[in-house]
Scaffold this motif. Structure first.
Motif, PDB file in Angstrom:
ATOM      1  N   SER A  24       0.812  -1.210   0.000  1.00 32.16           N
ATOM      2  CA  SER A  24       0.000   0.000   0.000  1.00 32.16           C
ATOM      3  C   SER A  24       0.848   1.264   0.000  1.00 32.16           C
ATOM      4  CB  SER A  24      -0.958   0.010   1.194  1.00 32.16           C
ATOM      5  OG  SER A  24      -0.224   0.102   2.400  1.00 32.16           O
ATOM      6  N   GLY A  25       2.088   1.203   0.463  1.00 30.43           N
ATOM      7  CA  GLY A  25       2.964   2.359   0.472  1.00 30.43           C
ATOM      8  C   GLY A  25       3.343   2.828  -0.917  1.00 30.43           C
ATOM      9  N   ASP A  26       3.183   1.992  -1.916  1.00 34.92           N
ATOM     10  CA  ASP A  26       3.516   2.373  -3.287  1.00 34.92           C
ATOM     11  C   ASP A  26       2.594   3.460  -3.804  1.00 34.92           C
ATOM     12  OD1 ASP A  26       5.459   0.438  -3.164  1.00 34.92           O
ATOM     13  OD2 ASP A  26       4.281  -1.052  -4.253  1.00 34.92           O
ATOM     14  N   PHE A  78       4.591  11.965  17.958  1.00 40.42           N
ATOM     15  CA  PHE A  78       5.674  12.894  17.670  1.00 40.42           C
ATOM     16  C   PHE A  78       5.921  12.902  16.178  1.00 40.42           C
ATOM     17  CE2 PHE A  78       6.146  11.873  22.093  1.00 40.42           C
ATOM     18  CZ  PHE A  78       6.454  13.102  22.658  1.00 40.42           C
ATOM     19  N   ALA A  79       5.951  14.105  15.608  1.00 39.76           N
ATOM     20  CA  ALA A  79       6.151  14.258  14.166  1.00 39.76           C
ATOM     21  C   ALA A  79       7.315  15.194  13.913  1.00 39.76           C
ATOM     22  CB  ALA A  79       4.882  14.803  13.520  1.00 39.76           C
ATOM     23  N   PHE A  80       8.128  14.844  12.923  1.00 35.37           N
ATOM     24  CA  PHE A  80       9.310  15.627  12.581  1.00 35.37           C
ATOM     25  C   PHE A  80       8.959  16.674  11.533  1.00 35.37           C
ATOM     26  CE2 PHE A  80      13.312  16.536  10.426  1.00 35.37           C
ATOM     27  CZ  PHE A  80      14.113  16.819  11.523  1.00 35.37           C
ATOM     28  N   GLY A  99       8.595   5.887   6.582  1.00 37.22           N
ATOM     29  CA  GLY A  99       9.613   5.023   7.174  1.00 37.22           C
ATOM     30  C   GLY A  99       9.392   4.730   8.644  1.00 37.22           C
ATOM     31  N   GLY A 100       8.148   4.672   9.061  1.00 33.71           N
ATOM     32  CA  GLY A 100       7.836   4.369  10.454  1.00 33.71           C
ATOM     33  C   GLY A 100       7.799   5.586  11.357  1.00 33.71           C
ATOM     34  N   ARG A 101       7.992   6.773  10.815  1.00 35.66           N
ATOM     35  CA  ARG A 101       7.936   8.021  11.588  1.00 35.66           C
ATOM     36  C   ARG A 101       6.898   8.946  10.969  1.00 35.66           C
ATOM     37  NH1 ARG A 101      11.181   7.671  16.186  1.00 35.66           N
ATOM     38  NH2 ARG A 101      13.020   6.496  15.644  1.00 35.66           N
ATOM     39  N   TRP A 102       6.335   9.825  11.794  1.00 37.62           N
ATOM     40  CA  TRP A 102       5.409  10.840  11.295  1.00 37.62           C
ATOM     41  C   TRP A 102       6.214  12.075  10.892  1.00 37.62           C
ATOM     42  CZ3 TRP A 102       0.764   9.343  10.078  1.00 37.62           C
ATOM     43  CH2 TRP A 102       0.179   8.296  10.781  1.00 37.62           C
ATOM     44  N   THR A 103       5.896  12.670   9.746  1.00 39.00           N
ATOM     45  CA  THR A 103       6.587  13.857   9.263  1.00 39.00           C
ATOM     46  C   THR A 103       5.582  14.871   8.744  1.00 39.00           C
ATOM     47  OG1 THR A 103       6.858  12.981   7.024  1.00 39.00           O
ATOM     48  CG2 THR A 103       8.650  12.543   8.585  1.00 39.00           C
TER      49      THR A 103
END
Length: 108
Positions: A24-26, A78-80, A99-103
Protein backbone atom coordinates in the motif's frame (compact mmCIF):
# COMPACT_ATOMS: atom_id res chain seq x y z
CA UNK A 1 -11.15 -30.41 7.56
CA UNK A 2 -8.07 -31.18 9.65
CA UNK A 3 -6.63 -28.77 12.21
CA UNK A 4 -3.31 -28.57 10.34
CA UNK A 5 -5.15 -27.58 7.14
CA UNK A 6 -7.04 -24.83 9.01
CA UNK A 7 -3.78 -23.52 10.45
CA UNK A 8 -2.12 -23.50 6.99
CA UNK A 9 -5.08 -21.59 5.53
CA UNK A 10 -4.91 -19.02 8.32
CA UNK A 11 -1.16 -18.63 7.81
CA UNK A 12 -1.66 -18.05 4.07
CA UNK A 13 -4.38 -15.46 4.78
CA UNK A 14 -2.11 -13.64 7.25
CA UNK A 15 0.78 -13.59 4.77
CA UNK A 16 -1.49 -12.26 2.00
CA UNK A 17 -2.75 -9.50 4.32
CA UNK A 18 0.84 -8.56 5.20
CA UNK A 19 1.78 -8.36 1.51
CA UNK A 20 -1.21 -6.08 0.85
CA UNK A 21 -0.14 -3.76 3.70
CA UNK A 22 3.45 -3.63 2.47
CA UNK A 23 2.35 -2.82 -1.07
CA UNK A 24 0.00 0.00 0.00
CA UNK A 25 2.96 2.36 0.47
CA UNK A 26 3.52 2.37 -3.29
CA UNK A 27 0.38 4.47 -3.79
CA UNK A 28 1.01 6.99 -1.01
CA UNK A 29 1.40 7.23 2.72
CA UNK A 30 -0.89 7.07 5.69
CA UNK A 31 -1.89 10.54 6.86
CA UNK A 32 -3.37 11.92 10.07
CA UNK A 33 -4.68 15.32 11.15
CA UNK A 34 -2.99 16.54 14.35
CA UNK A 35 -2.55 19.63 16.49
CA UNK A 36 0.80 20.58 18.01
CA UNK A 37 1.07 20.78 21.79
CA UNK A 38 3.73 21.34 24.43
CA UNK A 39 4.51 18.26 26.52
CA UNK A 40 7.69 19.50 28.22
CA UNK A 41 9.80 22.11 26.41
CA UNK A 42 8.34 23.15 23.06
CA UNK A 43 11.00 23.04 20.29
CA UNK A 44 12.47 26.37 19.21
CA UNK A 45 14.12 25.12 16.01
CA UNK A 46 12.23 24.00 12.93
CA UNK A 47 14.07 20.71 12.36
CA UNK A 48 12.79 18.85 15.40
CA UNK A 49 10.14 16.41 16.58
CA UNK A 50 6.94 18.09 17.79
CA UNK A 51 4.40 16.58 20.17
CA UNK A 52 0.93 16.40 18.63
CA UNK A 53 -2.57 15.25 19.53
CA UNK A 54 -4.64 13.48 16.87
CA UNK A 55 -7.69 15.48 15.78
CA UNK A 56 -11.16 14.28 14.94
CA UNK A 57 -13.07 16.22 12.29
CA UNK A 58 -16.82 16.54 12.74
CA UNK A 59 -19.68 18.52 11.26
CA UNK A 60 -22.29 18.15 8.54
CA UNK A 61 -20.90 16.95 5.21
CA UNK A 62 -22.55 19.69 3.19
CA UNK A 63 -20.77 21.94 0.76
CA UNK A 64 -19.92 25.24 2.42
CA UNK A 65 -20.54 24.08 5.99
CA UNK A 66 -17.86 24.46 8.64
CA UNK A 67 -16.10 21.68 10.51
CA UNK A 68 -15.39 21.27 14.20
CA UNK A 69 -12.26 19.66 15.59
CA UNK A 70 -11.75 17.72 18.81
CA UNK A 71 -8.33 16.67 20.04
CA UNK A 72 -7.61 13.34 21.69
CA UNK A 73 -5.49 14.78 24.51
CA UNK A 74 -4.89 11.30 25.95
CA UNK A 75 -2.71 10.40 22.93
CA UNK A 76 0.56 11.96 21.88
CA UNK A 77 2.35 11.33 18.60
CA UNK A 78 5.67 12.89 17.67
CA UNK A 79 6.15 14.26 14.17
CA UNK A 80 9.31 15.63 12.58
CA UNK A 81 9.15 19.01 10.84
CA UNK A 82 10.79 18.97 7.40
CA UNK A 83 10.01 22.67 6.88
CA UNK A 84 11.90 25.88 7.58
CA UNK A 85 9.76 27.43 10.36
CA UNK A 86 8.62 26.37 13.82
CA UNK A 87 4.83 25.94 14.00
CA UNK A 88 3.15 27.76 16.90
CA UNK A 89 1.61 25.67 19.68
CA UNK A 90 -1.89 24.61 18.61
CA UNK A 91 -1.16 24.52 14.87
CA UNK A 92 -3.25 22.02 12.92
CA UNK A 93 -1.11 19.87 10.63
CA UNK A 94 -1.45 17.00 8.24
CA UNK A 95 1.28 14.48 9.09
CA UNK A 96 2.38 11.60 6.88
CA UNK A 97 3.90 8.27 7.80
CA UNK A 98 7.37 7.95 6.32
CA UNK A 99 9.61 5.02 7.17
CA UNK A 100 7.84 4.37 10.45
CA UNK A 101 7.94 8.02 11.59
CA UNK A 102 5.41 10.84 11.30
CA UNK A 103 6.59 13.86 9.26
CA UNK A 104 5.18 17.20 8.13
CA UNK A 105 6.38 20.34 6.40
CA UNK A 106 5.73 23.73 8.00
CA UNK A 107 7.11 26.80 6.26
CA UNK A 108 4.93 29.42 7.91
Amino acid sequence: MSESRILRDRQEEAEAAFRRLAASGDDGSTAMLVQTKAVATYPTSASAFFACSPLRVDGPEVEGSSASFSADASRTVFAFNLGAKTPPVGTKLLVHSCGGRWTFRYDG
